[in-house]
Scaffold this active site. Sequence first.
Site, PDB file in Angstrom:
ATOM      1  N   GLY A  31       3.530   7.201  12.938  1.00 46.11           N
ATOM      2  CA  GLY A  31       2.413   7.948  13.513  1.00 46.11           C
ATOM      3  C   GLY A  31       1.194   7.995  12.608  1.00 46.11           C
ATOM      4  N   HIS A  34      -3.655   4.079  12.888  1.00 47.76           N
ATOM      5  CA  HIS A  34      -4.961   3.473  12.569  1.00 47.76           C
ATOM      6  C   HIS A  34      -5.000   2.092  13.209  1.00 47.76           C
ATOM      7  CE1 HIS A  34      -2.622   1.287   9.645  1.00 47.76           C
ATOM      8  NE2 HIS A  34      -2.274   2.404   9.028  1.00 47.76           N
ATOM      9  N   HIS A  37      -1.901  -0.249  12.919  1.00 46.96           N
ATOM     10  CA  HIS A  37      -0.840  -0.004  13.910  1.00 46.96           C
ATOM     11  C   HIS A  37      -1.246  -0.557  15.275  1.00 46.96           C
ATOM     12  CE1 HIS A  37      -0.170   3.614  11.166  1.00 46.96           C
ATOM     13  NE2 HIS A  37       1.001   3.033  11.139  1.00 46.96           N
ATOM     14  N   GLN A 148       2.399  -7.164   8.042  1.00 47.57           N
ATOM     15  CA  GLN A 148       2.452  -7.876   6.758  1.00 47.57           C
ATOM     16  C   GLN A 148       2.109  -6.930   5.598  1.00 47.57           C
ATOM     17  OE1 GLN A 148       3.375 -10.903   5.974  1.00 47.57           O
ATOM     18  NE2 GLN A 148       2.757 -10.622   3.855  1.00 47.57           N
ATOM     19  N   LYS A 149       1.429  -5.824   5.928  1.00 48.69           N
ATOM     20  CA  LYS A 149       1.092  -4.799   4.927  1.00 48.69           C
ATOM     21  C   LYS A 149       2.321  -4.427   4.099  1.00 48.69           C
ATOM     22  CE  LYS A 149      -0.677  -1.087   3.047  1.00 48.69           C
ATOM     23  NZ  LYS A 149       0.117   0.038   3.349  1.00 48.69           N
ATOM     24  N   ASP A 150       3.474  -4.289   4.795  1.00 42.03           N
ATOM     25  CA  ASP A 150       4.722  -3.973   4.098  1.00 42.03           C
ATOM     26  C   ASP A 150       5.570  -5.246   4.074  1.00 42.03           C
ATOM     27  OD1 ASP A 150       4.512  -0.888   3.799  1.00 42.03           O
ATOM     28  OD2 ASP A 150       3.900  -1.314   5.846  1.00 42.03           O
ATOM     29  N   GLN A 153       9.284  -5.027   3.312  1.00 43.36           N
ATOM     30  CA  GLN A 153       9.965  -4.369   4.438  1.00 43.36           C
ATOM     31  C   GLN A 153      10.205  -5.381   5.567  1.00 43.36           C
ATOM     32  OE1 GLN A 153       8.979  -0.354   6.164  1.00 43.36           O
ATOM     33  NE2 GLN A 153       7.875  -1.602   7.634  1.00 43.36           N
ATOM     34  N   SER A 186      -1.898   5.056   6.506  1.00 46.08           N
ATOM     35  CA  SER A 186      -1.946   6.492   6.824  1.00 46.08           C
ATOM     36  C   SER A 186      -2.126   7.302   5.547  1.00 46.08           C
ATOM     37  CB  SER A 186      -0.662   6.931   7.528  1.00 46.08           C
ATOM     38  OG  SER A 186      -0.404   6.104   8.636  1.00 46.08           O
ATOM     39  N   ARG A 187      -1.651   6.757   4.420  1.00 46.19           N
ATOM     40  CA  ARG A 187      -1.712   7.500   3.147  1.00 46.19           C
ATOM     41  C   ARG A 187      -3.106   7.482   2.516  1.00 46.19           C
ATOM     42  NH1 ARG A 187       3.981   5.723   2.473  1.00 46.19           N
ATOM     43  NH2 ARG A 187       5.205   7.628   2.346  1.00 46.19           N
TER      44      ARG A 187
HETATM   45  P1  AMP Z   1       4.045   3.092   9.109  1.00 46.93           P
HETATM   46  O1  AMP Z   1       3.562   3.997  10.184  1.00 46.93           O
HETATM   47  O2  AMP Z   1       3.279   3.193   7.831  1.00 46.93           O
HETATM   48  O3  AMP Z   1       5.540   3.148   8.922  1.00 46.93           O
HETATM   49  O4  AMP Z   1       3.747   1.606   9.618  1.00 46.93           O
HETATM   50  C1  AMP Z   1       4.229   1.145  10.846  1.00 46.93           C
HETATM   51  C2  AMP Z   1       3.984  -0.335  10.959  1.00 46.93           C
HETATM   52  O5  AMP Z   1       2.586  -0.595  10.853  1.00 46.93           O
HETATM   53  C3  AMP Z   1       4.655  -1.154   9.842  1.00 46.93           C
HETATM   54  O6  AMP Z   1       5.197  -2.356  10.399  1.00 46.93           O
HETATM   55  C4  AMP Z   1       3.529  -1.438   8.901  1.00 46.93           C
HETATM   56  O7  AMP Z   1       3.704  -2.615   8.130  1.00 46.93           O
HETATM   57  C5  AMP Z   1       2.378  -1.605   9.875  1.00 46.93           C
HETATM   58  N1  AMP Z   1       1.077  -1.404   9.208  1.00 46.93           N
HETATM   59  C6  AMP Z   1       0.729  -0.381   8.388  1.00 46.93           C
HETATM   60  N2  AMP Z   1      -0.519  -0.569   7.900  1.00 46.93           N
HETATM   61  C7  AMP Z   1      -0.959  -1.748   8.422  1.00 46.93           C
HETATM   62  C8  AMP Z   1      -2.171  -2.502   8.287  1.00 46.93           C
HETATM   63  N3  AMP Z   1      -3.180  -2.086   7.523  1.00 46.93           N
HETATM   64  N4  AMP Z   1      -2.284  -3.659   8.984  1.00 46.93           N
HETATM   65  C9  AMP Z   1      -1.259  -4.094   9.762  1.00 46.93           C
HETATM   66  N5  AMP Z   1      -0.094  -3.435   9.935  1.00 46.93           N
HETATM   67  C10 AMP Z   1       0.061  -2.286   9.258  1.00 46.93           C
END
Ligand code: AMP
Length: 283
Positions: A31, A34, A37, A148-150, A153, A186-187
Amino acid sequence: MLIFRTVEEMQQYSEEQRCFGKKIGFVPTMGFLHDGHLSLVEKANQVADITIVSIFVNPTQFAPDEDLGNYPRDFERDETLLKEKNVDAIFYPTADEIYPKGYQTYVNVEEISKQYEGASRPTHFRGVTTIVSILFNAVKPHFAVFGQKDAQQASVIRKMVENLKYGIEIIVEPIKREEDGLAMSSRNVYLSKEQREESIILNRTLLAVEKTVKEGEINLDTIYKLVENKVGEIKTGRLDYFSIVEQDSFNEPEHLEENKKYFALIAVFFDSTRLLDNLIIIT
Ligand code: AMP
């Protein structure tokens, strides 16, 4: 747009859609959405008939001293954004729904979970693989889209899906960035004004590494020195790790080979906020 709060309702909906012959695309998130997501949602919309997004701040991937309690949340805003993207359903369970009393089953990918993010956050990937496997069983997708950000993961999840034979296609989408190059996260809301200004060092450092490698530098010690010097220029952050790793294994090579793709990974602490970034480097 439907909102499901229990696993049973979610499974029932997905079973029905599968019976109608629909392909389900799934985007798992925590959640506070941005554009990063939302780019994953757009991809799911392109490849699938039905798009389902989960919003769940997963307690098992946070260590006791991490930011679980403070993690930013705004469900109403997320709901509006997902409606605008024509998402079909949100899976928004409570922690008790996912981990009821007596819960005791965990999924662990052994090797590629160990280094980098796994070393900085020893229980993190076990929590990630456990929640993603529970979500896959609840949502029953054909495709799942990750960022790809993570990068680590995404590789851990690919390995889990391959080893446990989920039969789900994993799609990894590029990093969305702010105009100055900072990877969206998000951070980022935790950063002070000065930290936010200096946070572009992650992207700048990766681009500097890319440039030196393109100019022919293959000595890893020289590249690490360059990174230490660059990150040393800022006042409000300190390097957690930098590495260049093989794409599949996440192992660090002894030296860079020609005509090969690697990941350059970086993590920098700004007080207790740790930011991640990475770049695909082609030698
Ligand atoms: P999170 O909500 O941080 O757990 O992220 C959910 C998904 O969004 C994960 O697959 C992340 O790798 C992806 N994500 C987070 N930030 C970005 C970004 N800046 N660009 C593309 N995907 C992202």
